[in-house]
Write an enzyme that holds these catalytic residues in place. Structure first.
Site, short mmCIF file in Angstrom:
data_model
loop_
_atom_site.label_atom_id
_atom_site.label_comp_id
_atom_site.label_asym_id
_atom_site.label_seq_id
_atom_site.Cartn_x
_atom_site.Cartn_y
_atom_site.Cartn_z
CG ASP A 144 1.37 -2.94 -2.65
OD1 ASP A 144 0.87 -2.98 -1.51
OD2 ASP A 144 0.74 -3.29 -3.67
CE1 TYR A 167 -4.74 -10.48 4.20
CE2 TYR A 167 -3.36 -9.65 2.43
CZ TYR A 167 -4.60 -9.77 3.02
OH TYR A 167 -5.70 -9.20 2.42
CB SER A 183 -7.70 -3.81 3.87
OG SER A 183 -6.64 -4.37 3.14
N GLY A 189 2.84 -10.40 -12.16
CA GLY A 189 1.77 -9.43 -12.05
C GLY A 189 2.23 -8.12 -11.45
N GLY A 190 1.25 -7.29 -11.05
CA GLY A 190 1.56 -5.96 -10.52
C GLY A 190 2.45 -5.99 -9.30
CB SER A 213 -9.58 -8.00 2.50
OG SER A 213 -8.88 -6.83 2.84
CB THR A 253 -6.19 -5.66 -3.72
OG1 THR A 253 -5.40 -6.85 -3.60
CG2 THR A 253 -7.66 -6.03 -3.72
CE LYS A 313 -2.00 -4.59 -5.56
NZ LYS A 313 -0.86 -5.15 -4.80
N GLY A 344 6.20 -14.79 -9.98
CA GLY A 344 5.07 -14.04 -10.49
C GLY A 344 5.48 -12.93 -11.43
N GLY A 364 3.15 -11.95 4.39
CA GLY A 364 2.95 -10.56 4.01
C GLY A 364 2.15 -9.72 4.97
#
Length: 418
Positions: free
Chosen positions: A92, A196, A15, A118-119, A13, A52, A56, A116, A217
């Site tokens: 997001d 990313y 972040s 997913g969330g 990450s 994440t 989510k 995909g 991303g």
């Protein structure tokens, strides 16, 4: 304030670095195993959280209130603790729409494929619909939840205009994966990959090779983080802050990969750049020597060039997986397309263009140990160096002057992209 990122595995990450650039609160990476999630959220010992994979959707039952946007999407990536009550939102959505807008992509009336289920795919679906997409199709390997399989997409939706990848396929450390081949959809005008790390995924590289606008991303990550910070603090940061942080992060994470003829100064400039930037220097020739246990001239003599090139390919692949490095490559590293592809995962490829008259033959370079070999090698490789390079720098002055030129060029490139 005590804030952080909640996830199961967060070693990749970025972040924390983003939120630290805002300078408003402490921010930690909070790795929680699935069987410990209940206890963590029940304690509520935080002021703000980003969420994440894979939580989510799992966090939603713990929230006292959820925004209409997050409820429609069915995924939460931002939680604010207000006097003991938890409020959930989905930033997001804003991050993804900001990235699409920044790319100049138009989704109105277009066919959009989303890899995909997913969330994050739910976020992409909501963003595509909000931007007026004419037809949105989610894809998965199994075709569950009403999604089309990838094989069906290739057969039925070859006219797709935009592709959005929301899967972790292609993410570090499995950097060679791609959910689909952009060549399946010859009419693509844009590819968005939420991954990313690496900075340029294989999916993005394949799309760009076909002339398709494609981005990873990283900007989405920055934009959603700034929007989350606004929720944490009640402050307004805005687009200028997003652009500043994105530019700083991109410059810091992008490796500098030096290519050029033997004797062009790659090792010298690599040491100088690494020292100035406080980065790690990796010399792929040194890695090869360490792995083989013998000098390069002996490798050529005892095992042959093909064996050396195989060692070189592995050394380049290993070196280029880590973002934010300075990498000095061997003179022939650009001869294999797989090496150039690896260089562009996280790096900007800089060709050190030293004129032939400035190059000297040396005994430790078997293919350039006399003037005639050097001349032939220069003529053969010059077009390859130029084709592989993102930036070409003329090497005519001192190493310090050349290093200044490289850094100025890279900072200018970062400003253009940011």
């Amino acid at each position: 304030m005590k804030c952080g990122l909640l996830g199961e595995k967060l070693g990749h990450s970025f972040s924390r670095e983003i939120h630290e650039k805002l300078g408003r609160y402490s921010y930690e990476l909070i790795e929680v195993a699935p069987d410990a999630l209940d206890a963590f959220l029940t304690r509520r010992e935080f002021d703000g959280l980003n969420v994440t994979i894979p939580y989510k959707q799992a966090v939603i039952p713990y929230l006292d209130e959820i925004s209409g946007r997050a409820a429609r999407i069915g995924a939460v990536n931002t939680i604010v603790n207000r006097d003991g009550k938890l409020y959930g939102d989905n930033t997001d959505f804003g991050g993804l729409t900001a990235l699409i807008g920044r790319m100049g992509l138009t989704l109105a009336g277009k066919t959009v494929l989303i890899c995909g289920t997913g969330g994050t795919s739910r976020t992409a679906l909501a963003a595509a619909e909000a931007l007026g997409a004419g037809r949105v199709v989610r894809l998965s390997r199994s075709g569950r939840e009403g999604a089309a399989t990838y094989e069906e997409a290739r057969a039925r939706f070859a006219d797709a205009d935009v592709l959005i990848n929301t899967t972790p396929v292609g993410m570090y450390p499995n950097v060679n994966g791609t959910p689909v081949d952009p060549a399946w959809f010859p009419g693509l005008t844009g590819v968005v990959d939420v991954v990313y790390n690496p900075l340029t995924t294989r999916l993005v590289r394949l799309a760009r090779a076909r002339g398709v606008a494609a981005e990873n991303g990283l900007y989405m990550l920055v934009a959603q983080a700034v929007l989350a910070a606004e929720a944490f603090t009640g402050e307004r940061f805005g687009a200028e802050t997003m652009e500043r942080i994105y530019g700083e992060l991109l410059f810091g994470k992008r490796s500098i990969v030096l290519t050029g003829m033997p004797g062009s100064g790659k090792s010298t400039l690599g040491r100088l750049l690494a020292s100035r930037l406080g980065r790690t220097l990796t010399d792929t020739d040194e890695r090869i020597v360490a792995r083989a246990g013998m000098p390069i001239s002996e490798i050529f003599q005892s095992r042959g060039e093909a064996y050396f090139r195989d060692l070189e390919a592995q050394a380049v692949a290993d070196a280029c997986q880590t973002p934010g490095a300075v990498i000095a490559t061997g003179g022939g590293a650009v001869l294999r397309a797989e090496n150039v592809d690896a260089m562009k995962q996280n790096g900007v490829v800089v060709f050190l263009d030293r004129p032939l008259e400035g190059l000297l033959p040396t005994d430790d370079r078997p293919l350039a140990d006399d003037k005639e070999k050097l001349r032939r090698l220069y003529a053969e490789r010059l077009p390859v160096y130029r084709a592989a390079a993102d930036v070409t720098v003329s090497v005519r002055g001192t190493p310090e002057e050349t290093a200044d030129d490289i850094l100025n060029r890279l900072r200018a490139m970062g400003r253009e992209q940011a």
